[in-house]
Design a protein around this motif. Structure first.
Motif, PDB file in Angstrom:
ATOM      1  N   CYS A 159       0.902  -1.209  -0.008  1.00 52.12           N
ATOM      2  CA  CYS A 159      -0.025  -0.006   0.082  1.00 52.12           C
ATOM      3  C   CYS A 159       0.732   1.250  -0.168  1.00 52.12           C
ATOM      4  O   CYS A 159       0.585   2.191  -0.829  1.00 52.12           O
ATOM      5  CB  CYS A 159      -0.764  -0.227   1.321  1.00 52.12           C
ATOM      6  SG  CYS A 159      -2.582  -0.019   0.939  1.00 52.12           S
ATOM      7  N   LEU A 199       0.888   4.160  -2.988  1.00 55.08           N
ATOM      8  CA  LEU A 199       0.586   5.746  -2.414  1.00 55.08           C
ATOM      9  C   LEU A 199       1.671   6.452  -2.584  1.00 55.08           C
ATOM     10  O   LEU A 199       1.576   7.713  -2.755  1.00 55.08           O
ATOM     11  CB  LEU A 199      -0.175   5.597  -1.361  1.00 55.08           C
ATOM     12  CG  LEU A 199      -1.407   4.790  -1.209  1.00 55.08           C
ATOM     13  CD1 LEU A 199      -1.986   4.654   0.366  1.00 55.08           C
ATOM     14  CD2 LEU A 199      -2.337   5.497  -2.164  1.00 55.08           C
ATOM     15  N   GLN A 233       3.477   7.858  -4.786  1.00 58.33           N
ATOM     16  CA  GLN A 233       3.768   8.204  -6.075  1.00 58.33           C
ATOM     17  C   GLN A 233       2.747   9.287  -6.443  1.00 58.33           C
ATOM     18  O   GLN A 233       1.913   9.476  -5.734  1.00 58.33           O
ATOM     19  CB  GLN A 233       3.150   6.872  -6.955  1.00 58.33           C
ATOM     20  CG  GLN A 233       4.086   5.582  -6.726  1.00 58.33           C
ATOM     21  CD  GLN A 233       3.786   4.833  -8.055  1.00 58.33           C
ATOM     22  OE1 GLN A 233       3.667   5.013  -9.167  1.00 58.33           O
ATOM     23  NE2 GLN A 233       3.812   3.601  -7.609  1.00 58.33           N
ATOM     24  N   ASN A 291       0.111  11.548  -8.893  1.00 61.75           N
ATOM     25  CA  ASN A 291      -1.168  11.336  -9.767  1.00 61.75           C
ATOM     26  C   ASN A 291      -2.381  10.709  -8.756  1.00 61.75           C
ATOM     27  O   ASN A 291      -2.926   9.480  -9.143  1.00 61.75           O
ATOM     28  CB  ASN A 291      -0.875  10.424 -10.805  1.00 61.75           C
ATOM     29  CG  ASN A 291       0.026  11.202 -11.829  1.00 61.75           C
ATOM     30  OD1 ASN A 291      -0.231  12.563 -12.019  1.00 61.75           O
ATOM     31  ND2 ASN A 291       1.247  10.729 -12.374  1.00 61.75           N
ATOM     32  N   HIS A 292      -2.280  10.891  -7.404  1.00 60.87           N
ATOM     33  CA  HIS A 292      -3.413  10.694  -6.661  1.00 60.87           C
ATOM     34  C   HIS A 292      -4.354  11.865  -6.391  1.00 60.87           C
ATOM     35  O   HIS A 292      -4.087  12.846  -6.635  1.00 60.87           O
ATOM     36  CB  HIS A 292      -2.793  10.034  -5.509  1.00 60.87           C
ATOM     37  CG  HIS A 292      -2.584   8.411  -5.767  1.00 60.87           C
ATOM     38  ND1 HIS A 292      -3.484   7.513  -5.645  1.00 60.87           N
ATOM     39  CD2 HIS A 292      -1.328   8.184  -5.714  1.00 60.87           C
ATOM     40  CE1 HIS A 292      -2.436   6.268  -5.704  1.00 60.87           C
ATOM     41  NE2 HIS A 292      -1.199   6.705  -5.991  1.00 60.87           N
ATOM     42  N   ARG A 306      -1.903  13.721  -2.261  1.00 56.57           N
ATOM     43  CA  ARG A 306      -0.797  13.100  -1.890  1.00 56.57           C
ATOM     44  C   ARG A 306      -0.695  12.987  -0.282  1.00 56.57           C
ATOM     45  O   ARG A 306      -0.967  13.986   0.250  1.00 56.57           O
ATOM     46  CB  ARG A 306       0.602  13.547  -2.479  1.00 56.57           C
ATOM     47  CG  ARG A 306       0.846  13.196  -4.014  1.00 56.57           C
ATOM     48  CD  ARG A 306       2.346  13.259  -4.360  1.00 56.57           C
ATOM     49  NE  ARG A 306       3.073  12.189  -3.807  1.00 56.57           N
ATOM     50  CZ  ARG A 306       4.255  11.851  -4.707  1.00 56.57           C
ATOM     51  NH1 ARG A 306       4.946  12.595  -5.271  1.00 56.57           N
ATOM     52  NH2 ARG A 306       4.903  10.733  -3.848  1.00 56.57           N
ATOM     53  N   TYR A 339       1.239   7.348   3.512  1.00 59.50           N
ATOM     54  CA  TYR A 339       0.710   6.297   4.088  1.00 59.50           C
ATOM     55  C   TYR A 339       1.246   5.760   5.466  1.00 59.50           C
ATOM     56  O   TYR A 339       0.385   5.597   6.440  1.00 59.50           O
ATOM     57  CB  TYR A 339       0.522   4.940   3.059  1.00 59.50           C
ATOM     58  CG  TYR A 339       0.166   3.607   3.670  1.00 59.50           C
ATOM     59  CD1 TYR A 339      -1.335   3.428   3.938  1.00 59.50           C
ATOM     60  CD2 TYR A 339       0.979   2.779   4.092  1.00 59.50           C
ATOM     61  CE1 TYR A 339      -1.651   2.272   4.549  1.00 59.50           C
ATOM     62  CE2 TYR A 339       0.556   1.726   4.790  1.00 59.50           C
ATOM     63  CZ  TYR A 339      -0.905   1.312   4.774  1.00 59.50           C
ATOM     64  OH  TYR A 339      -1.244   0.207   5.541  1.00 59.50           O
ATOM     65  N   SER A 371      -6.649   3.818   5.413  1.00 59.99           N
ATOM     66  CA  SER A 371      -6.478   3.855   3.840  1.00 59.99           C
ATOM     67  C   SER A 371      -5.774   2.503   3.314  1.00 59.99           C
ATOM     68  O   SER A 371      -4.625   2.708   2.626  1.00 59.99           O
ATOM     69  CB  SER A 371      -5.390   5.100   3.624  1.00 59.99           C
ATOM     70  OG  SER A 371      -6.094   6.089   4.161  1.00 59.99           O
ATOM     71  N   TYR A 424      -5.507   1.147   0.538  1.00 56.65           N
ATOM     72  CA  TYR A 424      -6.016   1.572  -0.930  1.00 56.65           C
ATOM     73  C   TYR A 424      -6.010   0.067  -1.744  1.00 56.65           C
ATOM     74  O   TYR A 424      -6.767  -0.002  -2.393  1.00 56.65           O
ATOM     75  CB  TYR A 424      -4.947   2.573  -1.226  1.00 56.65           C
ATOM     76  CG  TYR A 424      -4.718   2.702  -2.765  1.00 56.65           C
ATOM     77  CD1 TYR A 424      -5.616   3.493  -3.260  1.00 56.65           C
ATOM     78  CD2 TYR A 424      -3.602   2.163  -3.597  1.00 56.65           C
ATOM     79  CE1 TYR A 424      -5.552   3.836  -4.681  1.00 56.65           C
ATOM     80  CE2 TYR A 424      -3.638   2.401  -4.783  1.00 56.65           C
ATOM     81  CZ  TYR A 424      -4.365   3.245  -5.640  1.00 56.65           C
ATOM     82  OH  TYR A 424      -4.175   3.257  -6.827  1.00 56.65           O
ATOM     83  N   TYR A 457      -9.911   6.032   1.242  1.00 57.12           N
ATOM     84  CA  TYR A 457      -8.982   5.927   0.654  1.00 57.12           C
ATOM     85  C   TYR A 457      -8.698   4.327   0.647  1.00 57.12           C
ATOM     86  O   TYR A 457      -7.704   3.802   0.448  1.00 57.12           O
ATOM     87  CB  TYR A 457      -7.879   6.407   0.328  1.00 57.12           C
ATOM     88  CG  TYR A 457      -7.301   6.749  -1.115  1.00 57.12           C
ATOM     89  CD1 TYR A 457      -8.081   7.029  -1.995  1.00 57.12           C
ATOM     90  CD2 TYR A 457      -5.913   6.634  -1.314  1.00 57.12           C
ATOM     91  CE1 TYR A 457      -7.579   7.197  -3.611  1.00 57.12           C
ATOM     92  CE2 TYR A 457      -5.160   6.816  -2.523  1.00 57.12           C
ATOM     93  CZ  TYR A 457      -6.338   7.246  -3.737  1.00 57.12           C
ATOM     94  OH  TYR A 457      -5.997   7.601  -4.921  1.00 57.12           O
ATOM     95  N   ASP A 499      -2.480  -2.498  -8.539  1.00 58.07           N
ATOM     96  CA  ASP A 499      -2.963  -1.082  -8.545  1.00 58.07           C
ATOM     97  C   ASP A 499      -3.816  -0.394  -9.757  1.00 58.07           C
ATOM     98  O   ASP A 499      -3.643   0.448 -10.161  1.00 58.07           O
ATOM     99  CB  ASP A 499      -1.700   0.196  -8.536  1.00 58.07           C
ATOM    100  CG  ASP A 499      -1.939   1.360  -8.174  1.00 58.07           C
ATOM    101  OD1 ASP A 499      -3.079   1.731  -7.763  1.00 58.07           O
ATOM    102  OD2 ASP A 499      -0.963   2.316  -8.258  1.00 58.07           O
TER     103      ASP A 499
END
Ligand code: GLA
Length: 635
Positions: free
Chosen positions: A398, A402, A404, A406-407, A410, A413, A450, A452, A475, A483
Motif C-alpha cells: 500500500c 501510494l 507516487q 497522480n492521486h 498525496r 501512508y 487507507s 488502498y 481511500y 494498482d
C-alpha cells in the motif's frame, strides 16, 4: 536468561592495547553482548582469497574471557576498496544514471553477481571459523539491509528485474494486462524491453514503479536468505538476526520475519522532539508483532546524541534509560547501542557511544552503567503475550502504491498508520500491528487506515462477520494488487461489510472537509452511497463523514476522510468506549506511557518535569516496572 546489554564493538579501529580496557569497562557497565565485525570486511579480507582472522580470534577470546558474548556480524555491509576496484559492477546506479562511488559505506548492489559471490565467500569463511566459538551466541546478517541503497537502476539490476517479472507474470501479455500498458503506448512485446523506472519525462507507469519496489525489497530478502543458507549449511546452530529499521519504507518486513530467529531493530528517536517516544513505541510494537509471542532485541540506539541530524540534541538525564525501558516494556529482551567506544576518526566521530571519547568519567558512561545494573535486577522477563485487543494494519505494498504522484491527494501512508497508533498510544491502549491478511483472531478492533490496495480482503470480511469491529478510513479498497481499479467501481470487496459504496474522491484543503460537529477531516474526502450503514457524523453539507454498519456478528465503521491528529485521538477513544476496551492504565497525565508485557506493567514519564500520580510522583523520565501481582501505582 539475563537481558542482553551492550552494543556494536569495532575493535579494529583501535590499537590492540586498548582492547583489555574495553572489556574491563564493559564489565563495569554490565555489558554482556557485543556486536562485532559489522564493518570489518576490509580488515578480515585484505585481498581476494586472503583472510586474516588472527586479530578477530584474539578479540573473541578476550570478550569470552571477560564474560561478554558475541553477536557476530557477517561483515557484508560494506565491500573493501579492492573489491569495487576489481569488480565495478558491485556499485549501484541512481535513477538519473549516476554511479554511487565507494568512499562511504553500503555501496553494493544487491543484484550484483560479484557482490553475492564475494559476500558468500566471506560468510562461509567466517562461519567455518567461528561456528563453534563459545563466545558466539548469535549471527548478525549484514547491517540495516537496504539502508542508503535499496534502489539500483543499473543494467544488471534491469536484468534481475526482468527475471523477477518473468517469475511474477510468466508471459509478457500478463504483464501488459497487469501494468495497463495500453495507456500512453507502453505495450511491451518482450521482457528485454523493460527497464527499471529510471528518470522519465513524465510520471512512470505506477505498476512498474510498484513492482520495482517489490522487486527491490525481494532482492534484499534474497541476500538475507543467501547468508542464512550459508550459516545453516555450515552447521552453525546459533540464532540468526538482522537489524531492521522500524517501519523502514523500502522493505516488506512481514516477508523477512519468517526468515529470522530473532527480530532486532535500530531506533534513533530525536531527543528534542517531545513526541518521538510515540513514534518509537510504534517501532517497538511493530518489532514485537513481526514475530508474535517472542521477544525481540533493540539492536541499536544512541547512548546520547547522534551526528547525522543538522543539529544534534543530547538526551536529557534519564531519557536514554526511559527509552530503553520502553523497549523492554514492549517486548525487548535486549538493549544495545551504536556503539561501544566513540570513534576517533571518520564521519561518525561525533556520534555518542557508551564509552565517550572523554572516557568513563562522563554522564553518558555513568548512565550506561546505571542502566546495565538496573537491567540485571530484572531477571527473567515473561515472553510478550496477547496484551492487545486492538490491531492496526500495516501494508508495505500500500505504501509503495501510494508513494507516487497522480492521486486525488498525496499523503504519506506510513504516517497515517503511525498516526492511528499514536492515537491509541496517547490513550495508553495497547496495540499490535498486523498484516492486511491477518490473522485477526483474538482482536476486538482492527483499524485499517487507507488500505488502498488489497490482494485478499476475505480475512478482514471474515473478521467482521465473526464478531470483530473493523474501522477503515478514506481511500480503502480502491485498487487491486496491481494498482488497477476493479470493474464496477470502488469498495468492491469491503463495501458489503461497510454497508456503503465509495463513488468518488476529492482532495481537500483547509476546512473543506469539516464536519457538522467540531471534527475536521483533511487530505481527501469521499463521496459515498449508503447501502445499510448508519451515519454517525456528516460533513457540513450533510453528506456522510463517519458511518457504522452491523455485519454478521460484528460491525464495520468507515471514516470518509483522513482525521486530524486531534480527531484521531477522539475517534480512537469513541471506538474504545463503544467496544469496552480499557487502557493499560487510565487517566495518566499527558506523555506518561503505560504498556503491558504478559503481566509486566511498565510506566514511563516522558516529560522533562515531574508528574503527580495520585499521592505519588514520577520524576522526569522516571520509569517503573511492576509485575501483575504487584499493583502498579494508581493514577
Ligand atoms: C545505523 C548504523 C550504524 C551507525 C548508526 C548511527 O544504525 O547501523 O552503523 O551508523 O546508524 O546512528
Amino acid at each position: 536468561m539475563a537481558i542482553f546489554y551492550g552494543g556494536d564493538y569495532n575493535p579494529e579501529q583501535w590499537p590492540e592495547e586498548v582492547w583489555p580496557e574495553d572489556v574491563e569497562l564493559m564489565r563495569r557497565a554490565g555489558v554482556n553482548l557485543a556486536t562485532v565485525g559489522v564493518f570489518s570486511w576490509a580488515r578480515i579480507q585484505p585481498e581476494e582469497g586472503v583472510f586474516d582472522f588472527d586479530w578477530l580470534d584474539r578479540v573473541l577470546d578476550l570478550l569470552h574471557a571477560g564474560g561478554v558474548a558475541v553477536d557476530l556480524a557477517t561483515a557484508t555491509a560494506s565491500t573493501p576498496p579492492w573489491a569495487t576496484y576489481k569488480y565495478p559492477d558491485i556499485l549501484t546506479t541512481t535513477r538519473e544514471g549516476a554511479i554511487r562511488w565507494p568512499g562511504s559505506r553500503q555501496h553494493y548492489a544487491p543484484t550484483s553477481p560479484d557482490y553475492r559471490r564475494l559476500a558468500s565467500e566471506l560468510v562461509s569463511a567466517l562461519v567455518d571459523r567461528y561456528k563453534d566459538h563459545p563466545a558466539v551466541v548469535m549471527w548478525h546478517i549484514n547491517n540495516e539491509l537496504g539502508c542508503h541503497t535499496t534502489y539500483d537502476y543499473s543494467d544488471q539490476a534491469a536484468v534481475a528485474f526482468r527475471s523477477w517479472l518473468v517469475r511474477r507474470y510468466g508471459d509478457i501479455g500478463s504483464l501488459n494486462a497487469a501494468w495497463g500498458t495500453t495507456f500512453w503506448s507502453q505495450r511491451y512485446t518482450g521482457f528485454e524491453q523493460i527497464v527499471p523506472p529510471r528518470l522519465t519525462p513524465a510520471a512512470v507507469n505506477p505498476t512498474q514503479q510498484l513492482d520495482f519496489r517489490r522487486f527491490s525489497s525481494d532482492m534484499l530478502l534474497e541476500l538475507l536468505r543467501m547468508e542464512k543458507r550459508i550459516i545453516r549449511d555450515a552447521g552453525a546452530t546459533q540464532p540468526i538476526t538482522t537489524n531492521m529499521m522500524g517501519a523502514f519504507p523500502n522493505a516488506d518486513y512481514w516477508s523477512w520475519a519468517d526468515e529470522l530467529d530473532v527480530i532486532s531493530d535500530d531506533s534513533y528517536p530525536d531527543p528534542r522532539d517531545p513526541h518521538s517516544f510515540r513514534t518509537a513505541a510504534f517501532g517497538r510494537d511493530l518489532m514485537r508483532s513481526l514475530k508474535p509471542g517472542t521477544p525481540w532485541i533493540l539492536m541499536e540506539q544512541a547512548p546520547n546524541q547522534v551526528n547525522w541530524r543538522p543539529n544534534n540534541a543530547v538526551k536529557a538525564p534519564g531519557q536514554m534509560a526511559a527509552m530503553s525501558m520502553q523497549a523492554v516494556g514492549r517486548g525487548a529482551d535486549g538493549v544495545l547501542f551504536f556503539q561501544w567506544r566513540q570513534a576517533a576518526r571518520g564521519s561518525e566521530k561525533f556520534h555518542s557511544a557508551m564509552l565517550p571519547h572523554a572516557g568513563p568519567s562522563t554522564r553518558t558512561y555513568r548512565e550506561v552503567a546505571e542502566l546495565g545494573a538496573a537491567l540485571r535486577t530484572l531477571g527473567d522477563l515473561p515472553a510478550p503475550g496477547r496484551d492487545a485487543s486492538v490491531a492496526i494494519v500495516l501494508d508495505w505494498n500500500c505504501h509503495w502504491a501510494l508513494d507516487q504522484p497522480n492521486h486525488p491527494a498525496r499523503f504519506n501512508y506510513l504516517a497515517q498508520v503511525q498516526g492511528w497508533h499514536a492515537a491509541f498510544h496517547e490513550l495508553n491502549i495497547q496495540v499490535d500491528i498486523v498484516r492486511s491478511t491477518g490473522p485477526f483472531d483474538g482482536y476486538d478492533v482492527v483499524v485499517a487506515p487507507s488500505l488502498y490496495l488489497m490482494s485478499d480482503a476475505s480475512p478482514l470480511v471474515q473478521f467482521v462477520a465473526s464478531g470483530g469491529c473493523l474501522f477503515t478510513t478514506a481511500y480503502t479498497d480502491v485498487a487491486d494488487e496491481n494498482d488497477g481499479f476493479l470493474p464496477g467501481g470502488f469498495t468492491q470487496r469491503l463495501g458489503e461489510a461497510l454497508g456503503l459504496t465509495v463513488t468518488d474522491f476529492a482532495g481537500v484543503q483547509g476546512t473543506e472537509a469539516s464536519y457538522a460537529t467540531n471534527l475536521r477531516g483533511e487530505i481527501l474526502r469521499e463521496e459515498i452511497v449508503l447501502s445499510g450503514a448508519e451515519v454517525l457524523e456528516t460533513f457540513t453539507d450533510g453528506t456522510p463523514a463517519l458511518t457504522r454498519h452491523p455485519f454478521g456478528q460484528g460491525e464495520a465503521w468507515h471514516l470518509a476522510t483522513m482525521a486530524t491528529e486531534a480527531d484521531r485521538v477522539s475517534l480512537a477513544a469513541r471506538l474504545a468506549t463503544h467496544r469496552g476496551i480499557t487502557p493499560v492504565m487510565a487517566d495518566l497525565p499527558p506523555n506518561v506511557e503505560a504498556c503491558a508485557r504478559s503481566g509486566l506493567i511498565t510506566l514511563i514519564n516522558h516529560n522533562p518535569t515531574p508528574v503527580k500520580l495520585g499521592d505519588d510522583e514520577l520524576g522526569p523520565y522516571e520509569y517503573r516496572l511492576s509485575r501483575a501481582n504487584v499493583s502498579p501505582p494508581q493514577a
